[in-house]
Design a protein around this motif. Sequence first.
Motif, mmCIF file in Angstrom:
data_model
loop_
_atom_site.group_PDB
_atom_site.id
_atom_site.type_symbol
_atom_site.label_atom_id
_atom_site.label_comp_id
_atom_site.label_asym_id
_atom_site.label_seq_id
_atom_site.Cartn_x
_atom_site.Cartn_y
_atom_site.Cartn_z
ATOM 1 N N ARG A 108 -44.218 14.840 -121.732
ATOM 2 C CA ARG A 108 -43.374 16.012 -122.117
ATOM 3 C C ARG A 108 -44.222 16.520 -123.845
ATOM 4 N NH1 ARG A 108 -37.613 18.931 -123.548
ATOM 5 N NH2 ARG A 108 -38.443 20.855 -124.294
ATOM 6 N N LEU A 109 -44.502 15.745 -124.528
ATOM 7 C CA LEU A 109 -44.984 16.177 -125.870
ATOM 8 C C LEU A 109 -46.661 16.385 -125.838
ATOM 9 C CD1 LEU A 109 -44.962 16.434 -128.829
ATOM 10 C CD2 LEU A 109 -45.011 13.662 -129.415
ATOM 11 N N VAL A 110 -46.622 15.561 -124.952
ATOM 12 C CA VAL A 110 -48.535 15.521 -124.756
ATOM 13 C C VAL A 110 -48.837 16.575 -123.455
ATOM 14 C CG1 VAL A 110 -50.685 14.309 -123.446
ATOM 15 C CG2 VAL A 110 -48.957 12.969 -124.966
ATOM 16 N N LEU A 113 -48.732 20.004 -125.699
ATOM 17 C CA LEU A 113 -50.393 19.543 -126.537
ATOM 18 C C LEU A 113 -51.219 20.417 -125.682
ATOM 19 C CD1 LEU A 113 -49.728 16.714 -128.676
ATOM 20 C CD2 LEU A 113 -49.387 19.244 -129.667
ATOM 21 N N ARG A 114 -51.331 20.108 -124.490
ATOM 22 C CA ARG A 114 -52.450 20.026 -124.042
ATOM 23 C C ARG A 114 -52.362 21.220 -122.618
ATOM 24 N NH1 ARG A 114 -56.733 14.988 -121.834
ATOM 25 N NH2 ARG A 114 -57.444 16.618 -122.050
ATOM 26 N N ARG A 115 -51.457 21.443 -122.608
ATOM 27 C CA ARG A 115 -51.138 22.953 -121.470
ATOM 28 C C ARG A 115 -50.349 22.022 -120.429
ATOM 29 N NH1 ARG A 115 -49.465 23.857 -126.313
ATOM 30 N NH2 ARG A 115 -49.784 25.920 -127.239
ATOM 31 N N THR A 116 -50.228 21.250 -120.161
ATOM 32 C CA THR A 116 -50.230 20.980 -118.457
ATOM 33 C C THR A 116 -48.472 20.744 -117.732
ATOM 34 O OG1 THR A 116 -52.282 19.344 -119.307
ATOM 35 C CG2 THR A 116 -51.063 18.816 -117.608
ATOM 36 N N TRP A 149 -34.266 15.605 -123.212
ATOM 37 C CA TRP A 149 -35.123 15.747 -123.511
ATOM 38 C C TRP A 149 -36.107 16.347 -122.390
ATOM 39 C CZ3 TRP A 149 -39.680 15.095 -126.081
ATOM 40 C CH2 TRP A 149 -40.181 15.744 -126.351
ATOM 41 N N GLY A 150 -36.291 14.917 -122.133
ATOM 42 C CA GLY A 150 -37.457 14.652 -121.347
ATOM 43 C C GLY A 150 -37.187 15.487 -119.206
ATOM 44 N N LEU A 151 -36.326 15.061 -119.342
ATOM 45 C CA LEU A 151 -36.191 15.847 -117.618
ATOM 46 C C LEU A 151 -35.562 17.340 -117.825
ATOM 47 C CD1 LEU A 151 -33.313 13.137 -116.642
ATOM 48 C CD2 LEU A 151 -35.491 13.595 -115.537
ATOM 49 N N ARG A 152 -35.732 18.153 -118.982
ATOM 50 C CA ARG A 152 -35.197 19.428 -119.420
ATOM 51 C C ARG A 152 -36.224 19.588 -119.621
ATOM 52 N NH1 ARG A 152 -30.568 20.217 -123.505
ATOM 53 N NH2 ARG A 152 -28.787 20.227 -121.554
ATOM 54 N N GLY A 153 -37.683 19.467 -119.519
ATOM 55 C CA GLY A 153 -39.397 19.671 -119.810
ATOM 56 C C GLY A 153 -39.912 19.827 -118.837
#
Length: 385
Positions: A108-110, A113-116, A149-153
């Motif tokens: 999710r964080l990457v 940052l990379r709009r992926t 948090w990870g699943l929501r993204g």
Amino acid sequence: MRATFVTRIFSPEVSAAAGILRSWAIAFRDAGAEVEVVTTRPPQGMVPDDPAGVRVRRAPVLRDRQHYVRGYLCYLSFDVPLFFRLLFGRRADLYVVEPPPTTVAVVRLVGFLRRTPYVVRAADLWSDAAAMVTDSRFVLGTLRRVEVWGLRGAQRLFAAHRPLADRLEELGVETPMTAIGFGADTESFTFTPQPSPPAPVFVYAGTHSEWHGAGIFVEAFTEFLPRHPGARLRFIGNGQERAALRARADELGIGDAVDFHTPIPPRDLAPVLSGATASLASLKPGQGYDYAFTTKVYSSLAAGCPVVFAGAGPTGPFLEAAAERGVGVAVPYTVTDVVDALERATSESPDAAARARLSAWTHETYSLRSIAQRVVTESLAIAEP
């Protein structure tokens, strides 16, 4: 389209997740995507069998005593370098992620940052499972927050089954979800005629951890064995309960009749199942995990082997609904009921023709290939270059 799979486990490692992700990677490739897998080096002695046309990038990782990537030190040994591998690696149009929650959080964080965008294969709810091994409110609360948090993204969750999707919604996960169901690696698990064993042989193949409660079969075998001298109970796989299971078998005086084997590749496991009296599966009730499905039953049925299941969850109703297909029997999680189920499996053990029919039905109805194609179709709609 470039699809990057992010997973701590991939073939040739022996696990349901490894086989599932391999089938997904092949399906993406066959749909015309450029596929890359960011994963780990396999354990020593395992030779990579990477699918043709799929680029696999492997890196060292910390493993436990059973050579498995399990436990948060092991996970972090993958996740910390993963951040930089993804951040500075080739750009992707979509990430396909396999938990644990820390890996999903890194993606999710990457991805931000990379709009992926990314999608997640949600086979389990890790924070529910963790409650079976710790009562630390700090640990459980932190894990729950990281997981949610990870699943929501994600752009989509591919949930293993509807009860899991319902549980995620209870926790406030509003990400679009598809309950994709279960399946077997029908390229590896198929029926091949085997010599009939001189005495009953029961095989528990897969992970044996606390929430599985595989010890019920050791207890039941103590009563079953005197009536069937020479019978064997075989555990193939790994899990945190292995030492306890071995010790309990010795304590009960049946250690010589209970075998423990490390994981073996699916193509080697299939003949073992084809010749077994029945395979064994369990899910201990009352552990907060009663919505889970024991997916290994599909691999067993694909190899023509009926199942004895004990415990909670949707596995029992599935076996009961398909009883006319000779899929086996589901019973409550008690020693008495399991002993009766072993006796029934022994007296009703199917012949080669019936096993071949069971295998053919499973191949037609529950192939991983059809599930993978559905995943690809929905993923391609999310991430168009």
